[in-house]
Each structure stands twice: as C-alpha cells, then as structure tokens.
Design an enzyme around this catalytic site. Structure first.
Site, mmCIF file in Angstrom:
data_model
loop_
_atom_site.group_PDB
_atom_site.id
_atom_site.type_symbol
_atom_site.label_atom_id
_atom_site.label_comp_id
_atom_site.label_asym_id
_atom_site.label_seq_id
_atom_site.Cartn_x
_atom_site.Cartn_y
_atom_site.Cartn_z
ATOM 1 N N ILE A 130 0.856 -1.205 0.000
ATOM 2 C CA ILE A 130 0.000 0.000 0.000
ATOM 3 C C ILE A 130 0.882 1.242 0.000
ATOM 4 O O ILE A 130 1.763 1.372 0.862
ATOM 5 C CB ILE A 130 -0.883 0.079 1.265
ATOM 6 C CG1 ILE A 130 -1.504 -1.273 1.598
ATOM 7 C CG2 ILE A 130 -1.935 1.160 1.136
ATOM 8 C CD1 ILE A 130 -2.159 -1.302 2.970
ATOM 9 N N LYS A 199 6.191 0.248 12.725
ATOM 10 C CA LYS A 199 5.535 0.928 11.602
ATOM 11 C C LYS A 199 4.880 2.237 12.044
ATOM 12 O O LYS A 199 4.984 3.253 11.351
ATOM 13 C CB LYS A 199 4.513 -0.020 10.973
ATOM 14 C CG LYS A 199 5.194 -1.195 10.263
ATOM 15 C CD LYS A 199 4.198 -2.284 9.902
ATOM 16 C CE LYS A 199 4.848 -3.436 9.154
ATOM 17 N NZ LYS A 199 3.971 -4.608 9.043
HETATM 18 N N1 HSE Z 1 4.909 -9.794 9.358
HETATM 19 C C1 HSE Z 1 4.481 -8.575 8.768
HETATM 20 C C2 HSE Z 1 2.953 -8.539 8.785
HETATM 21 C C3 HSE Z 1 5.007 -8.496 7.371
HETATM 22 O O1 HSE Z 1 2.355 -9.572 9.069
HETATM 23 O O2 HSE Z 1 2.356 -7.506 8.549
HETATM 24 C C4 HSE Z 1 4.901 -7.162 6.750
HETATM 25 O O3 HSE Z 1 5.581 -6.189 7.465
#
Ligand code: HSE
Length: 406
Positions: A130, A199
């Site tokens: 995205i 994130k």
């Molecule tokens: N393990 C991460 C998730 C992968 O499940 O979102 C993507 O960052």
C-alpha cells in the site's frame, strides 16, 4: 541503471522477480531501465533462475561503481545498518523494506543520505504494497496531519479474523499465517505488537517531524485475546483489531501506542480482513483518508520496493526532501493520561453486586451476561482513573481492552 539486492528472502526474491517480469512495462511507463546486477546472500541457491547474480561478498557490491541503487531486504539491524550506512556513504541510493532499521536508525540514515546527496527510501517498510509513506510525505503535505490509526500488521489481522469468523484457536490461526508466509521469522514481533510498533513509529516520525523510537512506545500484542473476548465484543457490535495509533495533542506532545482495541462494526477499519492492512490518516484539510491493501506478502511488498527504485532512478540527480528531524525530549505523552473507554470482562457470581459496580462506578453501557460472567463498556475517562477504579472494585477481571471511536 544497475541494482543490487541485499538479502534473497521473501521480499528480496520478490524484488528480483518483479524487476525481471515487469522490466518492459517499467521501461515503458517510467522511462528507466533497471538492470539487476548482484544479489547478496550467505545461503546457496542452486538451480535458482537468479543464481548468476548471487554473491556472498558485500564488498563486491559496495565497490561496484556501476551499481547505483542498493535494495536492503535482509531485515533486522545487524548487519543491515552497517551495510546500508556504507552504501549511502559511497553515494549509492538505498531502498529498504526493513521497518526495524527505519524505526530504530531512520534519523541517522536519513542524515547520511542528506549529507551525501542520495535517496534513502522505505515505502515498503509500512503497509507492504500500500502506498502510505509517499502519500503522507507528499500528497498530504498541504495538511496538518493530526492523527493516524492503522491496522499495520497483516499476520495479527489474519489471526484475529480467523478467530472472529471461523472461531479458530489462536495457535491454529498463527500456524496458518506462518504457512502462508505472512508472519515474521520470529512471530513474536507480530503477535506481541513490535512490528506494528515499528511501523507506527515511522509514520509518527514522518507526520510529526521528529524521530519517535519504538522503545518509548507502549506496545501490547494480541496473545491475551481469547475467543470469549472476540465473541462478547461481537455481540456488542464490535470487532477486535490490533491498532497502531498516534495523535498530535494540543500540548504539542503526541499519544502513540499499539494495542488490541474494539472497533465498531460500522467503522471503515472493521471491514479490513485477512492479511489486509489499512491506514486512516486525519488531516485538517482532507478529513479522513483511508489507504487500504495487502500489507504483507512477497510480491505486494516487492512492488513497493520497486516503486522506490524507479523513483531513485528517475530522480538520481535530485535528492528527495523527505524525512524527519531528531528525537524531541518528552515528545511522547504518558498513555495512561489519554482518554478512552474500556471493554471489561469479569466474573459475575453475584449478578446484582456486579451490575451495581458496572453502573455506578463505570457508567456501563452494553452490559452482556453469560454463564457467570459479565462484559460491559465503561464511559470515557482517563485510562489511569478507569484502571484505578477497576483495581478498587471487587471485580474479578478477565479482560480489559480499549474501545475506540474510529
Ligand atoms: N509480518 C508482517 C505482517 C510483514 O504480518 O504484517 C509485513 O511487514
């Protein structure tokens, strides 16, 4: 333009595949010719179509002046940080999907990139395929962004969805997520919320201009969520999601946290199922903007990496002016001071007494009774005050989950 890839795992091999499969359309659409030259990995890959590019020697890439874009898809801090720093120092553009690296070392690496006049880009580090980083830093730049809330981890969203829809147990759903290649090598990072935390730190740093480090962010995963929680929340009109959220306060500080949260079934975020991610951004001019798509998986994430490579190639002479400044002291406010409502599940042997507590102490709504248990939602209050009331009440608490109004 020649490209090298550091790390031939899920995302790295996806990048090689996208570069090869879409070479013609990339050239046609972007007018750049991207040629893969080297792939670094310590493992052997016999009978692999990309075998001819493989090397185990990083110096071969670092000292190859023809290679101007290096893709880092190794994950983790060591040796990724060292390799990325050296490539930037050498004047190579770097594109990464490594959220841990950006969340923990982003400020340092952006500073080196700035000094050397090259790009350090990381669209794939948040939300897989995205577009999120570029929209926040460019398309929404005319706004004052004051809030971001996201389902930023595909694995936990997949697990919770399986628990909600298929009444699958947590371990079975986790196993299925791993079999599908969604989970990190160590699933702790997913299920304990660390991946989502990295994130949201990247997004908060980008939106609010100062590096927000993961170790200053309250983070709670989904390992304590039970099928009973999911079911009671469902009967009350909610779904449970792992939310990563941040908000700019009037004081200039920010709230930021990762935790499971009840989201109304009417919310846009409630409809984000399976491995899909969504990121809700609130801007003073746009109002709510929702970005939605595949947040994990080989080709979706590789697509974001390749988008950054194309950007580097098309703007190789121009440095991208995006990023953030250094950490600000006391920027992150105490999360317990924030206002919230809580979903509480408790034992209710004495129904009348529990009913009284729920109403009088918590102004409860949505009270649900079942088999000697109660579930209710408190009225809004400071989290620390609600928790202190809960401690003083004689309720035998089974679960406490925040309720949101997104
Ligand atoms: N393990 C991460 C998730 C992968 O499940 O979102 C993507 O960052």
């Amino acid at each position: 333009m020649y490209v090298a890839i550091l790390g031939f795992g899920v995302v790295g091999s996806g990048v090689a595949e996208v570069l090869e499969k879409n070479a013609a359309s990339i050239k046609e659409n972007s007018n750049v010719e991207l040629k893969l030259k080297k792939i670094l990995d310590i493992r052997d890959f016999e009978n692999n179509p990309f075998e001819k590019y493989m090397t185990k020697n990083f110096e071969e890439i670092l000292n190859d002046d023809e290679i101007s874009v290096v893709v880092e898809t190794m994950g983790g801090i060591n040796p990724a940080y060292d390799f990325v720093s050296k490539c930037l120092e050498k004047g190579k553009h770097v594109v990464t999907s490594n959220k841990e690296l950006v969340a923990k070392k982003g400020f340092e690496l952006l500073s080196v990139a700035r000094e050397k006049g090259v790009n350090f880009m990381f669209e794939a580090s948040v939300g897989g395929g995205i577009p999120i980083i570029r929209p926040i830093s460019r398309c929404l730049a005319g706004n004052k962004i004051y809030e971001i809330a996201g389902i930023l981890n595909g694995t936990t969203n997949f697990i919770l969805n399986k628990m909600i829809v298929d009444k699958m147990s947590f371990p079975d759903a986790l196993k299925l997520a791993q079999d599908n290649g969604y989970a990190e090598k160590d699933p702790t990072a997913d299920i304990e919320g660390h991946d989502a935390c990295r994130k949201i730190c990247i997004l908060a740093s980008l939106a609010f201009g100062s590096h927000v480090y993961p170790d200053g962010v309250y983070t709670e995963g989904i390992t304590k969520i039970t099928l009973d929680d999911v079911q009671s929340a469902g009967e009350m009109g909610y779904v449970i999601k792992l939310l990563a959220r941040t908000k700019l306060l009037d004081s200039g500080k920010i709230n930021i946290m990762v935790s499971p949260a009840l989201v109304s079934k009417d919310s846009m975020l409630a409809g984000v199922n399976g491995v899909y991610n969504a990121c809700l951004v609130r801007g003073d001019m746009t109002g709510d903007v929702l970005m939605y798509g595949k947040g994990a998986g080989k080709l979706a994430t590789a697509s974001a990496v390749v988008g950054d490579i194309i950007d580097c190639a098309s703007n190789s002479e121009k440095r991208k002016f995006f990023g953030w400044g250094q950490e600000k002291k006391d920027f992150v406010a105490d999360y317990k001071e924030a206002s919230t409502a809580l979903f509480i599940r408790a034992k209710a042997a004495d129904k009348a007494a529990v009913h009284k507590i729920a109403l009088e102490a918590f102004g409860a709504s949505n009270i649900l009774w079942s088999d000697g248990e109660v579930a209710f939602i408190t009225e809004e209050g400071k989290e620390k005050e609600l928790l202190s009331k809960l401690e003083k009440s004689n309720l035998e608490t089974l679960s406490v989950i925040r309720v949101t109004d997104y």
